[in-house]
Enzyme design. Structure first.
Site, PDB file in Angstrom:
ATOM      1  N   SER A 132       8.157 -11.542  -4.447  1.00  0.00           N
ATOM      2  CA  SER A 132       7.051 -12.431  -4.086  1.00  0.00           C
ATOM      3  C   SER A 132       6.248 -12.767  -5.346  1.00  0.00           C
ATOM      4  O   SER A 132       6.123 -11.944  -6.249  1.00  0.00           O
ATOM      5  CB  SER A 132       6.175 -11.689  -3.071  1.00  0.00           C
ATOM      6  OG  SER A 132       5.369 -12.588  -2.356  1.00  0.00           O
ATOM      7  N   ALA A 141       2.286 -17.865  -9.778  1.00  0.00           N
ATOM      8  CA  ALA A 141       1.739 -19.210  -9.693  1.00  0.00           C
ATOM      9  C   ALA A 141       1.679 -19.820 -11.094  1.00  0.00           C
ATOM     10  O   ALA A 141       1.099 -19.233 -12.014  1.00  0.00           O
ATOM     11  CB  ALA A 141       0.354 -19.154  -9.066  1.00  0.00           C
ATOM     12  N   GLN A 157       6.990 -21.016  -8.924  1.00  0.00           N
ATOM     13  CA  GLN A 157       5.956 -21.376  -7.954  1.00  0.00           C
ATOM     14  C   GLN A 157       4.953 -22.300  -8.635  1.00  0.00           C
ATOM     15  O   GLN A 157       4.157 -21.870  -9.474  1.00  0.00           O
ATOM     16  CB  GLN A 157       5.236 -20.136  -7.406  1.00  0.00           C
ATOM     17  CG  GLN A 157       4.304 -20.510  -6.257  1.00  0.00           C
ATOM     18  CD  GLN A 157       3.437 -19.381  -5.754  1.00  0.00           C
ATOM     19  OE1 GLN A 157       2.733 -18.731  -6.536  1.00  0.00           O
ATOM     20  NE2 GLN A 157       3.442 -19.134  -4.455  1.00  0.00           N
ATOM     21  N   TYR A 191      -5.990 -22.278  -2.216  1.00  0.00           N
ATOM     22  CA  TYR A 191      -5.861 -23.133  -3.397  1.00  0.00           C
ATOM     23  C   TYR A 191      -5.742 -24.609  -2.978  1.00  0.00           C
ATOM     24  O   TYR A 191      -5.878 -24.940  -1.808  1.00  0.00           O
ATOM     25  CB  TYR A 191      -4.690 -22.662  -4.271  1.00  0.00           C
ATOM     26  CG  TYR A 191      -4.946 -21.269  -4.827  1.00  0.00           C
ATOM     27  CD1 TYR A 191      -6.027 -21.031  -5.679  1.00  0.00           C
ATOM     28  CD2 TYR A 191      -4.150 -20.189  -4.468  1.00  0.00           C
ATOM     29  CE1 TYR A 191      -6.293 -19.758  -6.170  1.00  0.00           C
ATOM     30  CE2 TYR A 191      -4.403 -18.906  -4.961  1.00  0.00           C
ATOM     31  CZ  TYR A 191      -5.483 -18.706  -5.810  1.00  0.00           C
ATOM     32  OH  TYR A 191      -5.757 -17.443  -6.295  1.00  0.00           O
ATOM     33  N   ARG A 195       4.957 -22.243   0.252  1.00  0.00           N
ATOM     34  CA  ARG A 195       4.202 -21.090   0.782  1.00  0.00           C
ATOM     35  C   ARG A 195       2.960 -21.613   1.482  1.00  0.00           C
ATOM     36  O   ARG A 195       2.161 -22.334   0.884  1.00  0.00           O
ATOM     37  CB  ARG A 195       3.804 -20.119  -0.334  1.00  0.00           C
ATOM     38  CG  ARG A 195       2.850 -19.026   0.175  1.00  0.00           C
ATOM     39  CD  ARG A 195       2.571 -17.938  -0.826  1.00  0.00           C
ATOM     40  NE  ARG A 195       3.645 -16.961  -0.843  1.00  0.00           N
ATOM     41  CZ  ARG A 195       3.471 -15.634  -0.998  1.00  0.00           C
ATOM     42  NH1 ARG A 195       2.260 -15.141  -1.132  1.00  0.00           N
ATOM     43  NH2 ARG A 195       4.480 -14.822  -1.029  1.00  0.00           N
ATOM     44  N   LEU A 223       2.941  -6.258   3.210  1.00  0.00           N
ATOM     45  CA  LEU A 223       3.079  -4.850   3.582  1.00  0.00           C
ATOM     46  C   LEU A 223       4.434  -4.523   4.198  1.00  0.00           C
ATOM     47  O   LEU A 223       4.512  -3.860   5.232  1.00  0.00           O
ATOM     48  CB  LEU A 223       1.919  -4.423   4.487  1.00  0.00           C
ATOM     49  CG  LEU A 223       0.576  -4.291   3.755  1.00  0.00           C
ATOM     50  CD1 LEU A 223      -0.547  -3.926   4.706  1.00  0.00           C
ATOM     51  CD2 LEU A 223       0.664  -3.234   2.647  1.00  0.00           C
ATOM     52  N   ARG A 279       3.877  -5.834  -3.914  1.00  0.00           N
ATOM     53  CA  ARG A 279       3.445  -4.572  -4.528  1.00  0.00           C
ATOM     54  C   ARG A 279       4.518  -3.493  -4.514  1.00  0.00           C
ATOM     55  O   ARG A 279       4.616  -2.707  -5.462  1.00  0.00           O
ATOM     56  CB  ARG A 279       2.159  -4.091  -3.848  1.00  0.00           C
ATOM     57  CG  ARG A 279       0.965  -4.952  -4.246  1.00  0.00           C
ATOM     58  CD  ARG A 279      -0.195  -4.769  -3.307  1.00  0.00           C
ATOM     59  NE  ARG A 279       0.092  -5.295  -1.984  1.00  0.00           N
ATOM     60  CZ  ARG A 279      -0.762  -5.280  -0.969  1.00  0.00           C
ATOM     61  NH1 ARG A 279      -1.958  -4.742  -1.128  1.00  0.00           N
ATOM     62  NH2 ARG A 279      -0.443  -5.801   0.191  1.00  0.00           N
TER      63      ARG A 279
HETATM   64  C1  LIG Z   1      -0.899  -8.706  -8.558  1.00  0.00           C
HETATM   65  C2  LIG Z   1      -0.680  -9.750  -7.496  1.00  0.00           C
HETATM   66  C3  LIG Z   1      -0.642 -11.088  -7.845  1.00  0.00           C
HETATM   67  C4  LIG Z   1      -0.375 -12.074  -6.873  1.00  0.00           C
HETATM   68  N1  LIG Z   1      -0.211 -13.391  -7.259  1.00  0.00           N
HETATM   69  C5  LIG Z   1       0.259 -14.293  -6.375  1.00  0.00           C
HETATM   70  C6  LIG Z   1       0.674 -15.577  -6.795  1.00  0.00           C
HETATM   71  O1  LIG Z   1       0.679 -15.906  -7.985  1.00  0.00           O
HETATM   72  N2  LIG Z   1       1.102 -16.453  -5.856  1.00  0.00           N
HETATM   73  C7  LIG Z   1       1.163 -16.110  -4.524  1.00  0.00           C
HETATM   74  O2  LIG Z   1       1.575 -16.937  -3.720  1.00  0.00           O
HETATM   75  N3  LIG Z   1       0.815 -14.882  -4.105  1.00  0.00           N
HETATM   76  C8  LIG Z   1       0.391 -13.960  -4.996  1.00  0.00           C
HETATM   77  N4  LIG Z   1       0.135 -12.679  -4.586  1.00  0.00           N
HETATM   78  C9  LIG Z   1       0.373 -12.311  -3.168  1.00  0.00           C
HETATM   79  C10 LIG Z   1       1.766 -11.683  -3.006  1.00  0.00           C
HETATM   80  O3  LIG Z   1       2.804 -12.592  -3.317  1.00  0.00           O
HETATM   81  C11 LIG Z   1       1.970 -11.179  -1.561  1.00  0.00           C
HETATM   82  O4  LIG Z   1       1.901 -12.246  -0.670  1.00  0.00           O
HETATM   83  C12 LIG Z   1       0.942 -10.105  -1.171  1.00  0.00           C
HETATM   84  O5  LIG Z   1       0.728  -9.177  -2.215  1.00  0.00           O
HETATM   85  C13 LIG Z   1       1.388  -9.325   0.085  1.00  0.00           C
HETATM   86  O6  LIG Z   1       2.641  -8.723  -0.132  1.00  0.00           O
HETATM   87  P1  LIG Z   1       2.788  -7.128  -0.459  1.00  0.00           P
HETATM   88  O7  LIG Z   1       2.131  -6.395   0.689  1.00  0.00           O
HETATM   89  O8  LIG Z   1       4.294  -6.903  -0.492  1.00  0.00           O
HETATM   90  O9  LIG Z   1       2.120  -6.846  -1.742  1.00  0.00           O
HETATM   91  C14 LIG Z   1      -0.181 -11.687  -5.526  1.00  0.00           C
HETATM   92  C15 LIG Z   1      -0.275 -10.339  -5.174  1.00  0.00           C
HETATM   93  C16 LIG Z   1      -0.484  -9.373  -6.135  1.00  0.00           C
HETATM   94  C17 LIG Z   1      -0.511  -7.916  -5.717  1.00  0.00           C
END
Ligand SMILES: Cc1cc2nc3c(=O)[nH]c(=O)nc-3n(C[C@H](O)[C@H](O)[C@H](O)COP(=O)(O)O)c2cc1C
Length: 361
Positions: free
Chosen positions: A23, A58, A100, A181, A229, A302, A325
């Site tokens: 992601s 992004a 992205q 955004y 997205r 999650l 994460r």
């Molecule tokens: C450090 C960090 C940076 C993120 N940057 C972006 C991003 O650039 N673009 C985006 O669509 N989501 C971003 N997210 C959201 C993640 O892609 C994801 O949707 C969110 O963390 C939930 O997933 P997870 O529970 O597996 O962490 C970011 C999340 C984290 C933790």
């Protein structure tokens, strides 16, 4: 039989070796919008770890499209050149990579998170931010409302960014249309108070996203997948907020305009109640969009175990599983999942001695 999580998936001309997706995650490590050694190692490790598809952090289509001065970009040729070796390395490991593309709109111009992420005014290295309407999104400053001429320029910048993504060798493009955004600032009436052709009705509020999709489809190869997205819901009880039924309706239009995959995230203007957040909490969004529209969907949020990820695919709740994460904690999650689920591992030959099915005979 291979576990569902390790079944391949073809999207236009791109074949993914499994359903696991990295992601997008902003790294705030790109002065002048340039990726570098950090990105080669960061994204490269996940490719070595067996991921099917990487979606980059992004990546802004203009300097004003950034969240902070440290975000990656694709608004000039130097950035194309910087991406090339990263893209090539990932692909050499058998993974695919999508960029992205985004614009932060009224959520732009912030300090680095390590410096507090506060709003940066123009005289402190920031810039004037613009959005659908002059509505504050960070409680620190109020963006200006974009003129129609500026909206046309933005669409052209996205098309130019997409052209550069093709030049850099990316396999696919994702538009970041969630998390409060720019695109979300237009399609959610919480942030869009316009009274012209880009505001008011549902059809008007989704125009910017649809016109951008159209402009991108016109400049990228027919065979190249296009993902979007969405924030499937606004996490708001307000009647005029964005709800799941709106995402279903928008997905049908995106499909008609040539979008192949919708990844279903949520929020961006307000946070969910703590009690609403737990393992797999956003999966129902991907599941509903998939069931109602038939479009390929990605579930995110999650998801942390191989069994959860496999069940999502096996149960038909989503076509792709996005990990953020958990993949930071363990870049080798796909190899671990393969071992747990009994899939044939595809560890790089260099690592063969650590993965029994790849031990040299
Ligand atoms: C450090 C960090 C940076 C993120 N940057 C972006 C991003 O650039 N673009 C985006 O669509 N989501 C971003 N997210 C959201 C993640 O892609 C994801 O949707 C969110 O963390 C939930 O997933 P997870 O529970 O597996 O962490 C970011 C999340 C984290 C933790």
């Amino acid at each position: 039989m291979e576990p569902h999580l390790f079944s391949p998936l073809s999207i236009r001309s791109v074949q993914l070796k499994n359903r696991l997706v990295m992601s997008p995650m902003q790294q705030y490590s790109s002065p002048d919008g340039l990726v570098g050694a950090w990105h080669l190692v960061h994204l490269g490790s996940r490719a070595v770890g067996g991921i099917g598809l990487i979606i980059t952090e992004a990546t802004a289509v203009s300097p004003e499209g950034r969240n902070t001065p440290f975000d990656t970009g694709l608004w000039n040729e130097a950035q194309v050149e910087a991406w090339r070796p990263v893209v090539r390395f990932v692909q050499d490991q058998g993974a695919k990579i999508a960029v992205q593309l985004w614009h932060a709109g009224g959520k732009g111009s912030h300090a680095h998170p390590a410096a507090g992420f506060h709003h940066l005014p123009p005289d402190q290295g920031g810039w004037i931010t613009k959005s659908a309407s002059a509505v504050s999104l960070d409680q620190q400053h109020t963006p200006e409302a974009l003129t129609v001429a500026e909206i046309q320029t933005l669409i052209a910048e996205f098309a130019q960014g997409a052209r550069r993504a093709v030049q850099a060798g990316f396999d696919a493009i994702e538009l970041h249309a969630g998390h409060g955004y720019l695109f979300h600032q237009f399609y959610s009436a919480l942030a869009n108070h316009r009274t012209d052709d880009y505001g008011g009705s549902f059809d008007n509020r989704v125009q910017l996203l649809l016109q951008t999709v159209q402009a991108i489809r016109a400049v990228i190869p027919e065979a190249m997948p296009l993902l979007v997205r969405l924030s499937a819901v606004d996490f708001s009880a307000e009647a005029h907020a964005w709800h799941l039924a709106d995402s279903v309706r928008l997905t049908r239009l995106l499909q008609q305009h040539g979008v192949d995959v919708v990844t279903a995230s949520a929020g961006g203007f307000s946070a969910p109640e703590k009690s609403q957040v737990g393992p797999l909490y956003q999966v129902p969004y991907a599941e509903k969009i998939r069931a109602e529209t038939g479009v390929l969907t990605g579930a995110v949020g999650l998801i942390t175990t191989p069994q959860q990820a496999n069940d999502l695919i096996a149960n038909g709740q989503a076509d792709l599983v996005l990990l953020a994460r958990e993949l930071l904690r363990d870049p080798y999650f796909p190899l671990r999942a393969a071992a747990v689920l009994g899939a044939a591992t595809a560890a790089p030959v260099q690592y063969g001695r650590a993965f029994p099915t790849h031990r040299p005979h």
